[in-house]
Design a protein around this motif. Sequence first.
Motif, short mmCIF file in Angstrom:
data_model
loop_
_atom_site.label_atom_id
_atom_site.label_comp_id
_atom_site.label_asym_id
_atom_site.label_seq_id
_atom_site.Cartn_x
_atom_site.Cartn_y
_atom_site.Cartn_z
N ASP A 81 0.71 -1.03 -0.05
CA ASP A 81 -0.05 0.05 -0.13
C ASP A 81 1.04 1.32 0.06
N LEU A 82 2.15 1.14 0.48
CA LEU A 82 2.93 2.36 0.47
C LEU A 82 4.00 2.19 -0.41
N ILE A 83 4.74 1.02 -0.69
CA ILE A 83 5.61 1.07 -1.76
C ILE A 83 5.04 0.25 -2.89
N HIS A 84 4.42 0.76 -3.75
CA HIS A 84 3.78 -0.09 -5.10
C HIS A 84 4.92 -0.91 -5.69
N ALA A 99 30.42 21.94 -1.98
CA ALA A 99 29.79 21.04 -2.02
C ALA A 99 28.94 20.92 -3.42
N ALA A 100 28.56 19.53 -3.97
CA ALA A 100 27.66 19.31 -5.00
C ALA A 100 27.04 17.97 -4.79
N TYR A 101 25.67 18.13 -4.90
CA TYR A 101 24.84 16.99 -4.65
C TYR A 101 23.58 17.16 -5.14
N PRO A 102 22.91 15.99 -5.51
CA PRO A 102 21.33 15.88 -5.82
C PRO A 102 20.77 16.12 -4.58
N LEU A 103 19.42 16.44 -4.70
CA LEU A 103 18.48 16.60 -3.36
C LEU A 103 17.62 15.30 -3.04
N HIS A 104 17.60 15.23 -1.62
CA HIS A 104 16.55 14.47 -1.38
C HIS A 104 15.41 14.88 -1.43
N ASP A 105 14.11 14.06 -1.68
CA ASP A 105 12.97 14.51 -2.16
C ASP A 105 12.01 14.79 -1.03
N CYS A 106 12.53 14.67 0.37
CA CYS A 106 11.81 15.17 1.59
C CYS A 106 12.56 14.81 2.82
N ARG A 107 12.04 15.12 3.99
CA ARG A 107 12.75 14.81 5.03
C ARG A 107 12.54 13.21 5.27
N PHE A 108 13.27 12.48 6.05
CA PHE A 108 13.43 11.25 5.90
C PHE A 108 12.07 10.66 6.94
N LEU A 115 9.54 6.68 2.30
CA LEU A 115 8.92 5.56 2.35
C LEU A 115 10.18 4.35 2.71
N LEU A 116 11.40 4.79 2.18
CA LEU A 116 12.49 3.88 2.33
C LEU A 116 13.13 4.02 3.84
N TYR A 117 12.81 5.12 4.38
CA TYR A 117 13.01 5.11 5.93
C TYR A 117 11.84 4.29 6.56
N ARG A 118 10.77 4.25 6.46
CA ARG A 118 9.62 3.84 7.20
C ARG A 118 9.72 2.23 7.00
N GLU A 119 9.98 1.82 5.76
CA GLU A 119 9.87 0.29 5.30
C GLU A 119 11.31 -0.39 5.19
N TRP A 120 12.35 0.64 5.50
CA TRP A 120 13.44 -0.27 5.17
C TRP A 120 14.64 0.25 6.38
N ALA A 121 14.60 1.31 6.61
CA ALA A 121 15.94 1.75 7.56
C ALA A 121 15.16 2.01 8.87
N HIS A 122 14.07 2.05 9.08
CA HIS A 122 13.44 2.05 10.43
C HIS A 122 14.01 0.76 11.23
N PRO A 123 14.32 0.94 12.49
CA PRO A 123 14.66 -0.23 13.45
C PRO A 123 13.48 -1.28 13.71
N ARG A 124 12.10 -0.72 13.70
CA ARG A 124 10.96 -1.83 13.52
C ARG A 124 10.76 -2.31 12.40
N SER A 125 11.62 -1.96 11.13
CA SER A 125 11.28 -2.97 10.09
C SER A 125 12.41 -3.91 9.72
N LEU A 130 11.73 -7.76 4.33
CA LEU A 130 12.76 -7.58 3.19
C LEU A 130 12.80 -6.27 2.59
N GLN A 131 14.10 -6.01 1.66
CA GLN A 131 14.72 -4.79 1.38
C GLN A 131 13.57 -4.60 0.06
N PRO A 132 13.30 -3.29 -0.05
CA PRO A 132 12.45 -3.06 -1.26
C PRO A 132 13.45 -2.55 -2.36
N LEU A 133 14.08 -3.54 -2.83
CA LEU A 133 15.45 -3.30 -3.83
C LEU A 133 15.08 -2.42 -4.98
#
Length: 903
Positions: A165-168, A235-244, A259-269, A273-276
């Motif tokens: 529902d979050l990561i289609h 510095a030179a960098y592309p932007l993150h699209d939002c706060r994590f 979405l990556l933080y919530r479903e992948w990087a958060h300790p409760r997750s 499996l990884q959303p590769l």
Amino acid sequence: MSTDDCSGLAMEGVFEDDACGETDQTFIESCDASIEGKDMSIPNLVEFNNDPGSLFFNDGERRIDFVLVYEDEDTKDFEKRHQFQRRKRRRQYFEASLMNMGLELEATKSVLNEKVVFVKGHTPWEVLCTYAEVMHIKMPIQLNDLKSKTSAFNCFTKLFSPSEDLIHPETEYFTAPFEKERISQFYTKDREQFFTPAMRSRIASYILTRADYETRDNVRRFGISKLLDSGVYKAAYPLHDCRFNVKSEDQKCPNERYLLYREWAHPRSFYKLQPLDLIRKYYGEKVGIYFAWLAFYTKMLAFAAVVGLGCFIFGYQTKEASTWSKEVCDPQIGGSIIMCPQCDRECTYWRLNSTCESSKKLCIFDNFGTLVFAVFMAVWVTLFLEFWKRYQAELEYEWDTATFLEQEEQPRPEYEAKCIHKRVNPVTQDIELVPYSNCGKCMRVSCGIGTVLFWVLLIIASVVGVIVYRLAVFFAFSAHLSNLKELEPFREYVTPQMATSVTASLISFVIIMILNTVYEKVAIWITDFELPRTKTDYENSLTLKMFLFQFVNYYSSCFYIAFFKGKIVGYPGDPVYWLGKYRNEECDPGGCLIELTTQLTIIMGGKAVWNNIQEVLVPWIKNLIGRCTTKAHEKVTPRWEQDYQLQPLGKLGLFYEYLEMVIQFGFVTLFVASFPLAPLLALVNNLFEIRVDAWKITTQFRRVVPEKAQDIGAWQPILQGVAILAVVTNAMIIAFTSDMIPRLVYYWAFSVYPYGDYGNHTMEGYINNTLSIFNISDFSNDSKPLRHPLWFDSERDTTCRYRDFRYPPGHPRQYEYSIYYWHVIAAKLAFIIVVEHIVYLAKFILSYIIPDVPAVVKQQMKRENYLTQKRLHESQLNLKKHVGHIADKIIKDTEGTFRIMTD
């Protein structure tokens, strides 16, 4: 020449690749990259519009694809301002070059620091199309109409999958290299979504690496990397699209970082499996394939960990039942055996049963289960590599890297800038520019190899230093530990051998950590000097050097304990000396295996703790200090400034992650016969490592520039080489380091007639049979102990025992090797040969029967190639037919006009 003209050049085939990227230079120059004699354009300076989550220019339409940061030179102190004028000229020239190449720029001053300016870059549609063709980027042409194969474990894995529902799930397409003149054949329903943010950032980065910043003496200087190194840009960098941790309210924001933080990087997750696909979409294929490899390696470790744990439990349960361990601990057997001193003068006699506890510990690791586990690991590593190839082939197809050609990767700017020598391309027979002649290349390679060998020898010298420490400290521990009353309760555990092993292991670990920092700089310097053509070539060259350094640095002490310590010691009357001064180390009566296990535990555990400190605490503390000093939480800051407060990942960020895991892979495979718990420790570490890396890259670092990658690069052959070497090392550990072969020889040959006195095969009497006898009157004055224990009776105790297979005193061949020794040596050599051939045969058979590319993937690749030819090439044929009909009509009309004029 306009941007459309530039794209026209691309369609006419100007961009054929060569060795030094001359065609790209032609393209840049023809597209007004050079601004000599022209008015330099400058970016518009605008105020921040108080929209902290915006990913667009102030107009809200043009997306920010890249951000440059610099400190305004006009804000410097007057007396220092003249020092920064050259930087300012370079920066202005560079930004004008970017704008002449089609990039649109907008500048905004920092909210937190008035001296800092952010330059935002936007890549227009025409420029995106042009460079997508230059870079051979694959774009979708049609929805994938092949049904994906469903797994029987889908119901089980769905429980651990990220929320759909979050990561289609990603829509699958057939793809082809983009061509602007055939854009109608591509799946371009939505211009805004056709090029993903990652693609846009990659194209913008490509432009930044090839824009001029200075022209002196008719020599072009270009590339953002030089400007970053010289401090022109901070510095030179592309932007993150939002706060994590906060979802953006902007409807145009995909919130992929959240979405990556919530479903992948958060300790409760941690259990998910990884959303590769999302990782690859957000960070690029290079980052995606690293996490895919790490996850696959961790899954395979689970099987090895279960078997290794079973082997450990078996050894632990049987340690009390071991016959030879019982004999060591028996007061009537081990308590009556007087052992010879293990060093000169300072050491004294000791009873065998003083090593009772270490003998029991040794039984945990030195048993027949270890042999089974070593063979299992040899098969496991083959299955791991073969199945990874299959999985990698699937990822290559799904991520459009299966046909990743060399021409898709452009030369490094550092390489292009030094192309001054002409040569004939052996393939095209065209004249091309290269940075060095054949002789110059040979000299560079020779210097690099010589430097590498020098530093490897320096590492070996440090290992020799630790060995000398071991020899010297063992004497001190032997002399003083026995006199310390405070150690009385722990005397069975704190032996001179154990104290020496633990302290030497700790010192080795500290030296390893110190030398790593030095060798890193040396390896980078050598690779820069060699000047590889592409970034992949650069990383592969650096990978081989760094792994060679790390291999010697981490494993040399383990190889010493496993294969050299206690092997050439002589006997008490004629010991072998190091450097003519230090008596060579002896192993414990049970062997050196327990010491090797101690060394591996300290290095593996210490390395894991140290790496986590470096990877987690250091960037977190830096970011915390940065937020506190700038008081960023008190003001509304834009997206680009929030990202600027994060840490840069660095040019070689993933390189160190791979290196850490490959070194761990070496510990797990090379010495697993001595430490069956190594896969379990590695599994636990990797379960944390995946989430730690995910948390770190998502929350603590700026977004990396997405990069294309087909596979794990030079790490693949390194893993294969380690796997082959692991068979040899484990066979030799079992043969020469453990006591398994001597026990088998005694059980099957020397416990019964004609050598033994027992009627049936047994392990009884093994200890007495493997300890040779020495007459204490044969000690030289330099070796004779200075003092005797209270229980030692000089008149009654006239002999002592030592670990070897030699004839006793009084024998015609006293102190020479006995027949038992030659039987054991023959058995060890036979064991190594047989085991190696069996394992290598099994590895060869497995490699042969497991195909590298699954049949389903082959079918999909053929289908995609067919569709590409059908849609793109047939459209070209139709275009030619249409042009031909028009030409025929023109010719006919011309002929008719000519007849009228003639008449």
